[in-house]
Enzyme design. Sequence first.
Site, PDB file in Angstrom:
ATOM      1  N   LYS A  16       0.981  -1.271   0.158  1.00 38.13           N
ATOM      2  CA  LYS A  16      -0.132   0.119   0.105  1.00 38.13           C
ATOM      3  C   LYS A  16       1.031   1.274  -0.043  1.00 38.13           C
ATOM      4  O   LYS A  16       0.489   2.391  -0.527  1.00 38.13           O
ATOM      5  CB  LYS A  16      -0.842  -0.132   1.247  1.00 38.13           C
ATOM      6  CG  LYS A  16      -0.426   0.263   2.623  1.00 38.13           C
ATOM      7  CD  LYS A  16      -1.267   0.280   3.466  1.00 38.13           C
ATOM      8  CE  LYS A  16      -0.766   0.056   4.875  1.00 38.13           C
ATOM      9  NZ  LYS A  16       0.314   0.802   5.263  1.00 38.13           N
ATOM     10  N   ARG A  91      -6.413   3.736  10.967  1.00 36.23           N
ATOM     11  CA  ARG A  91      -6.101   2.103  11.285  1.00 36.23           C
ATOM     12  C   ARG A  91      -7.027   1.531  12.486  1.00 36.23           C
ATOM     13  O   ARG A  91      -7.089   0.141  12.455  1.00 36.23           O
ATOM     14  CB  ARG A  91      -4.647   2.111  11.627  1.00 36.23           C
ATOM     15  CG  ARG A  91      -3.783   1.501  10.565  1.00 36.23           C
ATOM     16  CD  ARG A  91      -2.187   1.551  11.345  1.00 36.23           C
ATOM     17  NE  ARG A  91      -1.464   0.709  10.614  1.00 36.23           N
ATOM     18  CZ  ARG A  91      -0.420   1.277   9.792  1.00 36.23           C
ATOM     19  NH1 ARG A  91      -0.204   2.630   9.586  1.00 36.23           N
ATOM     20  NH2 ARG A  91       0.518   0.234   9.411  1.00 36.23           N
ATOM     21  N   ARG A 130      11.491  -8.306   3.138  1.00 38.79           N
ATOM     22  CA  ARG A 130      11.445  -7.040   3.474  1.00 38.79           C
ATOM     23  C   ARG A 130      12.286  -6.822   4.864  1.00 38.79           C
ATOM     24  O   ARG A 130      12.705  -5.749   5.240  1.00 38.79           O
ATOM     25  CB  ARG A 130      10.212  -6.250   3.293  1.00 38.79           C
ATOM     26  CG  ARG A 130      10.371  -4.936   3.277  1.00 38.79           C
ATOM     27  CD  ARG A 130       8.773  -4.214   3.118  1.00 38.79           C
ATOM     28  NE  ARG A 130       8.018  -4.288   4.397  1.00 38.79           N
ATOM     29  CZ  ARG A 130       6.918  -3.538   4.293  1.00 38.79           C
ATOM     30  NH1 ARG A 130       6.247  -3.144   3.233  1.00 38.79           N
ATOM     31  NH2 ARG A 130       6.178  -3.501   5.557  1.00 38.79           N
ATOM     32  N   ARG A 134      13.654  -2.865   7.581  1.00 37.68           N
ATOM     33  CA  ARG A 134      13.063  -2.350   8.595  1.00 37.68           C
ATOM     34  C   ARG A 134      12.939  -3.023   9.870  1.00 37.68           C
ATOM     35  O   ARG A 134      12.477  -4.053   9.846  1.00 37.68           O
ATOM     36  CB  ARG A 134      11.413  -2.040   8.069  1.00 37.68           C
ATOM     37  CG  ARG A 134      11.153  -0.867   7.032  1.00 37.68           C
ATOM     38  CD  ARG A 134       9.882  -0.885   6.603  1.00 37.68           C
ATOM     39  NE  ARG A 134       8.832  -0.939   7.791  1.00 37.68           N
ATOM     40  CZ  ARG A 134       7.614  -0.492   7.614  1.00 37.68           C
ATOM     41  NH1 ARG A 134       7.350  -0.019   6.333  1.00 37.68           N
ATOM     42  NH2 ARG A 134       6.764  -0.592   8.398  1.00 37.68           N
ATOM     43  N   ARG A 145       2.371  -7.270  13.784  1.00 31.34           N
ATOM     44  CA  ARG A 145       1.694  -6.349  13.159  1.00 31.34           C
ATOM     45  C   ARG A 145       0.471  -6.966  12.218  1.00 31.34           C
ATOM     46  O   ARG A 145      -0.410  -6.043  12.130  1.00 31.34           O
ATOM     47  CB  ARG A 145       2.556  -5.704  12.149  1.00 31.34           C
ATOM     48  CG  ARG A 145       3.632  -4.772  12.641  1.00 31.34           C
ATOM     49  CD  ARG A 145       4.656  -4.478  11.848  1.00 31.34           C
ATOM     50  NE  ARG A 145       4.339  -3.457  10.975  1.00 31.34           N
ATOM     51  CZ  ARG A 145       4.582  -3.489   9.593  1.00 31.34           C
ATOM     52  NH1 ARG A 145       5.367  -4.375   9.318  1.00 31.34           N
ATOM     53  NH2 ARG A 145       4.178  -2.452   8.641  1.00 31.34           N
TER      54      ARG A 145
HETATM   55  P1  AMP Z   1       3.412   1.965   8.579  1.00 31.48           P
HETATM   56  O1  AMP Z   1       4.661   2.459   7.735  1.00 31.48           O
HETATM   57  O2  AMP Z   1       2.248   2.453   7.690  1.00 31.48           O
HETATM   58  O3  AMP Z   1       3.390   0.572   8.273  1.00 31.48           O
HETATM   59  O4  AMP Z   1       3.388   2.148   9.816  1.00 31.48           O
HETATM   60  C1  AMP Z   1       4.476   1.587  10.684  1.00 31.48           C
HETATM   61  C2  AMP Z   1       4.231   1.673  12.248  1.00 31.48           C
HETATM   62  O5  AMP Z   1       3.753   2.784  12.545  1.00 31.48           O
HETATM   63  C3  AMP Z   1       3.009   0.770  12.463  1.00 31.48           C
HETATM   64  O6  AMP Z   1       3.070  -0.593  12.703  1.00 31.48           O
HETATM   65  C4  AMP Z   1       2.416   1.601  13.812  1.00 31.48           C
HETATM   66  O7  AMP Z   1       3.358   1.030  14.870  1.00 31.48           O
HETATM   67  C5  AMP Z   1       2.663   3.034  13.674  1.00 31.48           C
HETATM   68  N1  AMP Z   1       1.449   3.573  12.729  1.00 31.48           N
HETATM   69  C6  AMP Z   1       1.440   3.940  11.525  1.00 31.48           C
HETATM   70  N2  AMP Z   1       0.222   4.323  11.215  1.00 31.48           N
HETATM   71  C7  AMP Z   1      -0.371   4.375  12.413  1.00 31.48           C
HETATM   72  C8  AMP Z   1      -1.725   4.710  12.871  1.00 31.48           C
HETATM   73  N3  AMP Z   1      -2.706   5.146  11.991  1.00 31.48           N
HETATM   74  N4  AMP Z   1      -2.414   4.197  14.172  1.00 31.48           N
HETATM   75  C9  AMP Z   1      -1.432   3.812  14.930  1.00 31.48           C
HETATM   76  N5  AMP Z   1       0.086   3.449  14.766  1.00 31.48           N
HETATM   77  C10 AMP Z   1       0.277   3.992  13.375  1.00 31.48           C
END
Ligand code: AMP
Length: 187
Positions: A16, A91, A130, A134, A145
């Site tokens: 995404k 989320r 991946r 990260r 996750r």
């Molecule tokens: P992402 O890069 O979108 O996969 O986000 C990485 C991490 O950031 C997630 O696993 C959460 O720990 C935190 N995170 C990102 N977006 C949100 C959100 N909308 N609500 C809560 N935690 C978030």
Amino acid sequence: MVHGELILMGPPGSGKGTQARRLASRPGWLHLSTGDLFRENLRNGTSLGKLAEQHMSKGEYVPDDITVEMVRERMRQVAPSVHVVFDGFPRTVPQAEALDALLAEHGRRVARVILIDVQREELVARLAKRAEGRSDDSPAVARKRFDVYQEQTRPVIEHYDRQGLVCRIDGIGTIDDVQERIAAAVS
Ligand code: AMP
């Protein structure tokens, strides 16, 4: 192109982020990724970044009030003529409700929610690949996750399904294949 804001949703490893970035590369669009904003804060050593990291490193979500406040602040800086592609936000259902209210304050609305569908086995394989890049992609954290997504983010899809806004896209194929499907869905 649809008129209004777009939300890109999908489980961890669905691609995404890549797709949201591509979609928002068109003129007049802005990519807003809460994950990127948290990582940027962490790089800059802000207290928000440090707080977010405590949750991110465990594969848990950052608390809603902190996340929503960060998005609210970012939205203040978006020119009225620019539309937003939300990536990784909302989320949780409370975040979705907060976003609906926040957009209404700005005279905006969610035009479409693009859900990238990928089977669990494929996701696990992709996340394993991946993992070097990260720290939150180690197998244990990746699994966590995924569970958190099932538990907290699935209901967000229902929230938008009730409004008839969700468009499901097959996430299997090359980046270009998936991009074409998304482009067709928002045209
Ligand atoms: P992402 O890069 O979108 O996969 O986000 C990485 C991490 O950031 C997630 O696993 C959460 O720990 C935190 N995170 C990102 N977006 C949100 C959100 N909308 N609500 C809560 N935690 C978030």
